[in-house]
Design a protein around this motif. Structure first.
Motif, mmCIF file in Angstrom:
data_model
loop_
_atom_site.group_PDB
_atom_site.id
_atom_site.type_symbol
_atom_site.label_atom_id
_atom_site.label_comp_id
_atom_site.label_asym_id
_atom_site.label_seq_id
_atom_site.Cartn_x
_atom_site.Cartn_y
_atom_site.Cartn_z
ATOM 1 N N LYS A 1 1.043 8.964 -5.837
ATOM 2 C CA LYS A 1 1.505 10.340 -5.609
ATOM 3 C C LYS A 1 2.325 10.821 -6.793
ATOM 4 C CE LYS A 1 3.960 13.242 -2.310
ATOM 5 N NZ LYS A 1 4.760 13.261 -1.075
ATOM 6 N N ALA A 2 3.215 9.956 -7.285
ATOM 7 C CA ALA A 2 4.026 10.318 -8.457
ATOM 8 C C ALA A 2 3.133 10.528 -9.676
ATOM 9 C CB ALA A 2 5.067 9.238 -8.733
ATOM 10 N N ASP A 3 2.146 9.627 -9.853
ATOM 11 C CA ASP A 3 1.215 9.789 -10.976
ATOM 12 C C ASP A 3 0.429 11.089 -10.851
ATOM 13 O OD1 ASP A 3 2.025 7.411 -12.076
ATOM 14 O OD2 ASP A 3 0.307 6.245 -11.340
ATOM 15 N N ASN B 1 2.624 13.917 -11.789
ATOM 16 C CA ASN B 1 2.784 13.955 -13.252
ATOM 17 C C ASN B 1 1.543 14.532 -13.918
ATOM 18 O OD1 ASN B 1 5.342 12.867 -13.160
ATOM 19 N ND2 ASN B 1 4.668 10.781 -13.507
ATOM 20 N N GLN B 2 0.375 14.072 -13.461
ATOM 21 C CA GLN B 2 -0.869 14.588 -14.033
ATOM 22 C C GLN B 2 -1.029 16.075 -13.739
ATOM 23 O OE1 GLN B 2 -3.995 12.120 -12.483
ATOM 24 N NE2 GLN B 2 -3.667 10.496 -13.999
ATOM 25 N N LEU B 3 -0.636 16.488 -12.542
ATOM 26 C CA LEU B 3 -0.705 17.904 -12.190
ATOM 27 C C LEU B 3 0.240 18.720 -13.067
ATOM 28 C CD1 LEU B 3 -1.962 19.928 -10.239
ATOM 29 C CD2 LEU B 3 -0.076 19.490 -8.663
ATOM 30 N N ALA B 4 1.436 18.198 -13.304
ATOM 31 C CA ALA B 4 2.381 18.897 -14.175
ATOM 32 C C ALA B 4 1.838 18.980 -15.600
ATOM 33 C CB ALA B 4 3.733 18.173 -14.166
ATOM 34 N N GLU B 5 1.242 17.878 -16.076
ATOM 35 C CA GLU B 5 0.649 17.893 -17.419
ATOM 36 C C GLU B 5 -0.511 18.876 -17.494
ATOM 37 O OE1 GLU B 5 -0.378 13.992 -18.839
ATOM 38 O OE2 GLU B 5 1.572 13.170 -18.298
ATOM 39 N N THR C 1 0.839 -1.202 0.000
ATOM 40 C CA THR C 1 0.000 0.000 0.000
ATOM 41 C C THR C 1 0.874 1.253 0.000
ATOM 42 O OG1 THR C 1 -1.679 -1.202 1.251
ATOM 43 C CG2 THR C 1 -1.857 1.188 1.225
ATOM 44 N N ARG C 2 1.933 1.224 0.782
ATOM 45 C CA ARG C 2 2.857 2.361 0.817
ATOM 46 C C ARG C 2 3.486 2.574 -0.573
ATOM 47 N NH1 ARG C 2 6.716 0.998 4.780
ATOM 48 N NH2 ARG C 2 5.021 1.246 6.239
ATOM 49 N N ALA C 3 3.900 1.481 -1.216
ATOM 50 C CA ALA C 3 4.484 1.586 -2.556
ATOM 51 C C ALA C 3 3.444 2.094 -3.554
ATOM 52 C CB ALA C 3 5.049 0.233 -2.995
ATOM 53 N N GLU C 4 2.219 1.565 -3.427
ATOM 54 C CA GLU C 4 1.155 2.006 -4.330
ATOM 55 C C GLU C 4 0.820 3.480 -4.102
ATOM 56 O OE1 GLU C 4 -3.464 0.829 -5.294
ATOM 57 O OE2 GLU C 4 -2.122 -0.721 -4.493
#
Length: 164
Positions: free
Chosen positions: A62-64, A67-71, A54-57
């Protein structure tokens, strides 16, 4: 001191009770207790694995999200730039249209003024011609013998003429 040292019969009975209790517990309770402990250990391990997954997911999500926020920011900036470009183009076109329309209106006005001036000059010429003809008729009708009387007559006729 007898109270401090146990009797042999008491030790025997205690040993017999302990052994029988141990055998009963071993036969009936030891396996369920060990299996419950093993199950609990497995549950803890699976919970720890699930927590790690769950922590890894969550880190991946969070990274996704970042990325979506940057896009989304890039897309917003792109849309804003296009909107500015479109706005500037529309303003430029409107200014160009206004200049063209203004130049056309000025040209039409000049042409209209020139036409009206031409008409006014023509009208003025006609009036001057009419006045001149009327003066000439009056001069011709009257017989004048001397030059002085002609000048007096011309002066009188000019003063009588309406030169509006």
């Amino acid at each position: 001191m007898e109270l401090l040292t146990p009797a042999v019969g008491l030790i025997f009975w205690q040993l017999l009770i302990f052994t029988s209790l141990f055998l009963i517990l071993r036969k009936f309770a030891w396996k369920p207790i060990l299996s419950a402990l093993s199950d609990r250990e497995n549950e803890i391990e699976s919970a720890l694995k699930m927590a790690e997954e769950t922590r890894a997911e969550m880190a991946k999500l969070k990274a996704d999200n970042e990325n979506q926020l940057a896009e989304a920011r890039k897309e917003r900036d792109k849309i804003l730039a296009e909107a500015r470009e479109t706005s500037n183009r529309m303003i430029s076109e409107a200014q160009e249209t206004a200049k063209t329309e203004g130049a056309r209106i000025i040209a039409d006005t000049r042409e209209t003024l020139n036409q009206e001036r031409t008409i006014m000059v023509d009208n003025l010429r006609k009036e001057v011609a009419d006045i001149s003809i009327s003066i000439a008729e009056k001069l011709i009708r009257k017989e004048l013998t001397d030059k002085k009387s002609q000048q007096t007559l011309v002066s009188d006729l000019i003063s009588q003429a309406n030169l509006n």
